[in-house]
Design a protein around this motif. Sequence first.
Motif, PDB file in Angstrom:
ATOM      1  N   MET A 275      27.438  39.159  49.541  1.00 14.36           N
ATOM      2  CA  MET A 275      27.233  40.296  49.126  1.00 14.36           C
ATOM      3  C   MET A 275      27.871  40.591  47.724  1.00 14.36           C
ATOM      4  N   ALA A 276      28.420  39.531  46.913  1.00 14.91           N
ATOM      5  CA  ALA A 276      28.796  39.598  45.799  1.00 14.91           C
ATOM      6  C   ALA A 276      27.821  40.094  44.857  1.00 14.91           C
ATOM      7  N   ASP A 277      26.706  39.847  45.163  1.00 13.97           N
ATOM      8  CA  ASP A 277      25.767  40.382  44.073  1.00 13.97           C
ATOM      9  C   ASP A 277      25.515  42.037  44.022  1.00 13.97           C
ATOM     10  N   ASP A 278      26.164  42.692  45.011  1.00 18.63           N
ATOM     11  CA  ASP A 278      25.986  44.037  44.944  1.00 18.63           C
ATOM     12  C   ASP A 278      27.129  44.579  43.875  1.00 18.63           C
ATOM     13  N   TYR A 279      27.858  43.797  43.187  1.00 19.80           N
ATOM     14  CA  TYR A 279      28.963  44.247  42.464  1.00 19.80           C
ATOM     15  C   TYR A 279      28.621  43.816  40.958  1.00 19.80           C
ATOM     16  N   LEU A 280      29.261  44.538  40.164  1.00 17.92           N
ATOM     17  CA  LEU A 280      29.484  43.867  38.668  1.00 17.92           C
ATOM     18  C   LEU A 280      30.348  42.506  38.781  1.00 17.92           C
ATOM     19  N   PRO A 281      30.348  41.974  37.770  1.00 17.09           N
ATOM     20  CA  PRO A 281      31.234  40.882  37.672  1.00 17.09           C
ATOM     21  C   PRO A 281      32.341  41.141  37.189  1.00 17.09           C
ATOM     22  N   ALA A 282      33.623  40.560  37.705  1.00 29.21           N
ATOM     23  CA  ALA A 282      34.943  40.782  36.963  1.00 29.21           C
ATOM     24  C   ALA A 282      34.853  39.878  35.856  1.00 29.21           C
ATOM     25  N   ILE A 283      35.714  39.913  34.786  1.00 24.96           N
ATOM     26  CA  ILE A 283      35.818  39.373  33.522  1.00 24.96           C
ATOM     27  C   ILE A 283      37.012  38.446  33.292  1.00 24.96           C
ATOM     28  N   PRO A 284      37.001  37.167  33.370  1.00 21.69           N
ATOM     29  CA  PRO A 284      37.680  36.221  33.153  1.00 21.69           C
ATOM     30  C   PRO A 284      37.751  35.595  31.729  1.00 21.69           C
ATOM     31  N   THR A 285      39.274  35.670  31.259  1.00 22.95           N
ATOM     32  CA  THR A 285      39.413  34.985  30.074  1.00 22.95           C
ATOM     33  C   THR A 285      40.379  34.039  30.015  1.00 22.95           C
ATOM     34  N   VAL A 286      40.021  32.607  29.824  1.00 18.92           N
ATOM     35  CA  VAL A 286      40.946  31.566  30.002  1.00 18.92           C
ATOM     36  C   VAL A 286      41.806  31.690  28.745  1.00 18.92           C
ATOM     37  N   GLN A 287      43.221  31.736  29.026  1.00 18.17           N
ATOM     38  CA  GLN A 287      44.224  31.585  27.800  1.00 18.17           C
ATOM     39  C   GLN A 287      44.826  30.504  27.624  1.00 18.17           C
ATOM     40  N   VAL A 288      45.145  29.649  28.593  1.00 17.02           N
ATOM     41  CA  VAL A 288      45.658  28.345  28.354  1.00 17.02           C
ATOM     42  C   VAL A 288      44.817  27.279  29.555  1.00 17.02           C
ATOM     43  N   ASP A 289      44.813  26.060  29.067  1.00 16.43           N
ATOM     44  CA  ASP A 289      44.058  25.484  30.104  1.00 16.43           C
ATOM     45  C   ASP A 289      44.364  23.850  29.712  1.00 16.43           C
ATOM     46  N   ASP A 290      45.429  23.354  30.135  1.00 14.16           N
ATOM     47  CA  ASP A 290      46.295  22.116  29.622  1.00 14.16           C
ATOM     48  C   ASP A 290      46.219  21.175  30.954  1.00 14.16           C
ATOM     49  N   ASP A 291      46.934  20.213  30.945  1.00 14.52           N
ATOM     50  CA  ASP A 291      47.314  19.361  31.911  1.00 14.52           C
ATOM     51  C   ASP A 291      48.039  19.777  33.069  1.00 14.52           C
ATOM     52  N   ARG A 292      48.799  20.707  32.921  1.00 13.94           N
ATOM     53  CA  ARG A 292      49.820  21.272  33.795  1.00 13.94           C
ATOM     54  C   ARG A 292      49.258  22.794  34.327  1.00 13.94           C
ATOM     55  N   VAL A 293      48.669  23.498  33.815  1.00 19.58           N
ATOM     56  CA  VAL A 293      48.296  24.901  34.498  1.00 19.58           C
ATOM     57  C   VAL A 293      47.003  25.472  33.881  1.00 19.58           C
ATOM     58  N   ARG A 294      46.458  26.306  34.397  1.00 17.76           N
ATOM     59  CA  ARG A 294      45.342  27.142  33.829  1.00 17.76           C
ATOM     60  C   ARG A 294      45.738  28.592  33.796  1.00 17.76           C
ATOM     61  N   VAL A 295      45.861  29.183  32.941  1.00 16.73           N
ATOM     62  CA  VAL A 295      46.296  30.632  32.889  1.00 16.73           C
ATOM     63  C   VAL A 295      44.899  31.535  32.413  1.00 16.73           C
ATOM     64  N   THR A 296      44.601  32.226  33.414  1.00 20.35           N
ATOM     65  CA  THR A 296      43.324  33.224  33.271  1.00 20.35           C
ATOM     66  C   THR A 296      43.538  34.538  33.382  1.00 20.35           C
ATOM     67  N   GLU A 297      43.305  35.646  32.180  1.00 25.33           N
ATOM     68  CA  GLU A 297      43.366  37.043  32.494  1.00 25.33           C
ATOM     69  C   GLU A 297      42.105  37.367  33.312  1.00 25.33           C
ATOM     70  N   TRP A 298      42.289  38.143  34.346  1.00 21.44           N
ATOM     71  CA  TRP A 298      41.104  38.943  34.840  1.00 21.44           C
ATOM     72  C   TRP A 298      41.038  40.268  34.712  1.00 21.44           C
ATOM     73  N   ARG A 299      40.074  40.754  34.323  1.00 16.50           N
ATOM     74  CA  ARG A 299      39.818  42.328  34.022  1.00 16.50           C
ATOM     75  C   ARG A 299      38.669  42.560  34.985  1.00 16.50           C
ATOM     76  N   ILE A 300      38.964  43.479  36.294  1.00 14.26           N
ATOM     77  CA  ILE A 300      38.155  43.795  36.856  1.00 14.26           C
ATOM     78  C   ILE A 300      37.637  45.368  36.953  1.00 14.26           C
ATOM     79  N   PRO A 301      36.517  45.694  36.524  1.00 18.67           N
ATOM     80  CA  PRO A 301      36.366  47.141  36.279  1.00 18.67           C
ATOM     81  C   PRO A 301      36.018  47.711  37.576  1.00 18.67           C
ATOM     82  N   LYS A 302      36.326  49.006  37.580  1.00 17.72           N
ATOM     83  CA  LYS A 302      35.877  50.090  38.892  1.00 17.72           C
ATOM     84  C   LYS A 302      34.585  49.513  39.388  1.00 17.72           C
TER      85      LYS A 302
END
Length: 97
Positions: free
Chosen positions: A1-28
Motif C-alpha cells: 500500500m506504499a503507492d497510496d503515499y507520497l514518497p519520502a525524500i532521501p539525500t545521501v550525504q556520505v557513502d564510503d567503505d564504512r558508512v552510508r549517511v542519508t538525510e530522510w525528509r518525510i513530508p506530511k
Amino acid sequence: MADDYLPAIPTVQVDDDRVRVTEWRIPKGAATGWHRHGMAYVVVPILGGRLKIAGPNGDSPAEMVAGQAYSRPLGVEHNVINDDDHDIVFIEVEMKG
C-alpha cells in the motif's frame, strides 16, 4: 500500500567503505515505501513527530524526538509513514561490514 503515499525524500550525504549517511525528509502523509534494511543502522531525528510503522506484524505508532538517537539491527522490514501534520526529518547512519 506504499503507492497510496507520497514518497519520502532521501539525500545521501556520505557513502564510503564504512558508512552510508542519508538525510530522510518525510513530508506530511508521505512514506519511505516498504523496504528491508541490509545493514544495521542508527537514526538521529532532526525534526521529530509521530510516525506510523507498518511492519510484517501490523502497524505501530512511533514518536521521533529531535536529538534522541536509536539503533536497529540488520534485517528490519517496514514502511515508515509520517502520521503528523508537519515534515519529519532524520539522519540515518548505516554501518557497512
